[in-house]
Design an enzyme around this catalytic site. Structure first.
Site, PDB file in Angstrom:
ATOM      1  CE  LYS A  58      -1.464   2.673   2.991  1.00  0.00           C
ATOM      2  NZ  LYS A  58      -1.198   3.866   2.171  1.00  0.00           N
ATOM      3  CD  GLU A  70      10.498  13.342  11.398  1.00  0.00           C
ATOM      4  OE1 GLU A  70      11.260  12.699  10.672  1.00  0.00           O
ATOM      5  OE2 GLU A  70       9.356  12.960  11.683  1.00  0.00           O
ATOM      6  CD  GLU A 127      14.375   1.794   7.981  1.00  0.00           C
ATOM      7  OE1 GLU A 127      14.775   2.841   8.538  1.00  0.00           O
ATOM      8  OE2 GLU A 127      15.074   0.785   7.875  1.00  0.00           O
ATOM      9  CB  CYS A 187      13.371  10.106   7.993  1.00  0.00           C
ATOM     10  SG  CYS A 187      13.891   8.891   6.814  1.00  0.00           S
TER      11      CYS A 187
END
Ligand code: ADP
Length: 473
Positions: free
Chosen positions: A166, A377, A242, A276
């Site tokens: 997906k 983040e 991850e 990231c």
């Protein structure tokens, strides 16, 4: 959708939008939980035959897929720029990186070695083999819409697994193109299945609870990764995660601040800061602050913000308006708490920027732990600089986060480099190096940045079970 070797849709669809213009590119099939179940059933049926093919056979198909991806590099890159926004040159680089995984795992498939272990019994022999784990369910993000797919599919297929994927709802077009290339490369029906959906949650639920799925592999936010791992836990599925990062970038006083600033600018603004591994906390020794900041500001000033299709664009749009709002909130919070907004600091909405989600590349100095951007983040084009005085404190400051993906260090001193490498609690450390990634190198995080590794030999191991044979002779 691509299930059991057939493209289809039951009529429901959702629009894919260009983040640079706000325009609809195309409508794609909107899969439901039922389609996920059908896709898993197809993968389950295909598993026995596919897992028993030779590694040489699977390697040849992956090599063919690699070749096809390179032949279609331009088309795939243009599709990526359209639906994801990154500059075309960066999209071309990503297709190359994505193709690298197909080639590397085509080669590595032939090296799934076992071992023979001496027994304490004279009449016994031990043999260890590695076998495919089974049906793999994969969920991928929008920021690297090609390479995040091949980084999972290539090792899974090399190992002999079958897959249901997906992709992110923002970037299904790249996934569809990859699947048509893999089909053309000769992957048998049912071995790879694709469910595109605007509503990920019910599909994630099926992936994590369906008895036939043996492994979940996910790349995305820590919050969603934690949710999926929690769902999968009672079913004892293997998981690879991850997740997010909050990378420190340390510039020690002995480093060349101009060289370090050039590197920091390149990696900070990579993919409009939407990676990231982008540095989120840039620790610069106070003696080096002035040359560092002025170099970064000068470099940022040269970056053209715009549609990734336009030649000369260095910074594309953010993926959506939510991302834009996050940048605005982090910058205004930092500025209210005393940060120095050296350049940028605002959304761009005039002229060519009118339809898209553009934010001016921003440099903030004098960031402190009281500001949201110090802990959250960033995922956008905002560089947060933190001056530091004591070299001995900076590693503790860098480690003071729940994340543990990437970290960067600039120094010319070997001892400082080695101590930083050994003491930083991150999975990937760049030492005077802003690109510590490759299909051949293990990528992954510690702490809240995830579980497992992708790429390299470690990435193949994630799709293999260890089986012991004890033979009486
Ligand atoms: P981001 O914040 O970077 O968009 P997400 O973690 O939300 O990251 O998205 C990464 C991937 O996870 C996407 O494919 C998205 O559709 C999927 N996703 C998001 N929420 C869920 C969920 N509840 N269950 C399964 N997949 C999800």
């Amino acid at each position: 959708m691509f299930i059991d070797g057939k493209w289809g849709s039951d009529g429901k669809s959702f629009d894919v939008t260009n983040p640079a213009t706000g325009e609809t590119i195309e409508a794609v099939a909107d899969a439901s939980a039922d389609h996920a179940v059908q896709a898993i059933a197809a993968a389950e049926r295909a598993f026995p035959d596919w897992s028993r093919t030779t590694a040489y056979h699977r390697a040849a198909i992956l090599q063919k897929a690699h070749q096809l991806m390179l032949e279609n590099k331009q088309q795939l890159a243009e599709l990526m720029t359209l639906e994801q926004g990154k500059p075309l040159r960066a999209a071309l680089n990503e297709v190359q990186y994505g193709a690298d995984f197909l080639q590397w795992y085509a080669e590595e498939a032939k090296r799934i070695y076992g071992t023979s272990i001496p027994s304490a019994r004279a009449d016994q022999r031990f043999m260890v083999q590695h076998q495919a784990v089974g049906v793999v369910a994969a969920i991928t993000p929008w920021n690297y819409p090609v390479s995040m797919i091949t980084r999972k599919l290539a090792p899974a297929l090399a190992a002999g697994c079958t897959v249901v994927l997906k992709p992110a709802e923002d970037t299904p077009l790249c996934a569809m193109k990859i699947f048509s290339l893999l089909q053309e490369a000769g992957i048998p029906d049912g071995v790879i299945n694709l469910v595109t959906s605007s509503n990920p949650e019910p599909i994630g639920d099926v992936f994590c609870t369906h008895a036939a799925v043996r492994k979940i592999t996910f790349t995305g936010s820590t919050a969603v990764g934690r949710h999926l791992a929690t769902l999968a836990a009672p079913h004892l599925k293997r998981v690879s995660m991850e997740l997010g990062g909050h990378a420190p970038f340390i510039v020690y006083p002995d480093a060349d601040p101009v060289h370090a600033a050039k590197g920091a600018t390149l990696v900070k603004f990579l993919n409009t800061g939407q990676a990231c591994i982008c540095p989120n906390r840039i620790y610069v020794h106070r003696d080096s602050i002035d040359p560092f900041v002025s170099t970064m500001v000068e470099r940022v000033g040269r970056m053209q913000v715009g549609n990734g299709m336009d030649a000369g664009t260095a910074i594309g749009p953010l993926i959506n308006s939510k991302a834009l709002e996050k940048m605005e909130r982090q910058v205004s919070d930092a500025s209210a708490k005393g940060a120095d907004v050296v350049c940028g600091g605002r959304s761009l909405s005039d002229g060519d920027h009118a339809g898209g989600c553009f934010f001016a590349p921003t440099v903030l100095n004098s960031i402190t732990p009281a500001m949201d951007i110090y802990r959250e983040e960033t995922f956008g084009p905002v560089a947060a600089i933190i001056p530091f005085d004591d070299k001995d404190d900076v590693l503790a400051m860098a480690n003071d986060t729940s994340y543990g993906l990437a970290a960067y260090v600039y120094t010319r001193d070997l001892t400082t480099a080695m101590q930083s490498f050994e003491r930083l609690q991150f999975g990937i450390i760049g030492i005077n190096d802003i690109n510590p990634t490759s299909a051949a190198a293990p990528f992954g995080g510690m702490k809240d940045s995830g579980l497992g590794r992708e790429g390299a030999r470690e990435g193949l191991q994630e799709y293999l079970e260890t089986k012991l044979g004890g033979f009486s002779v």
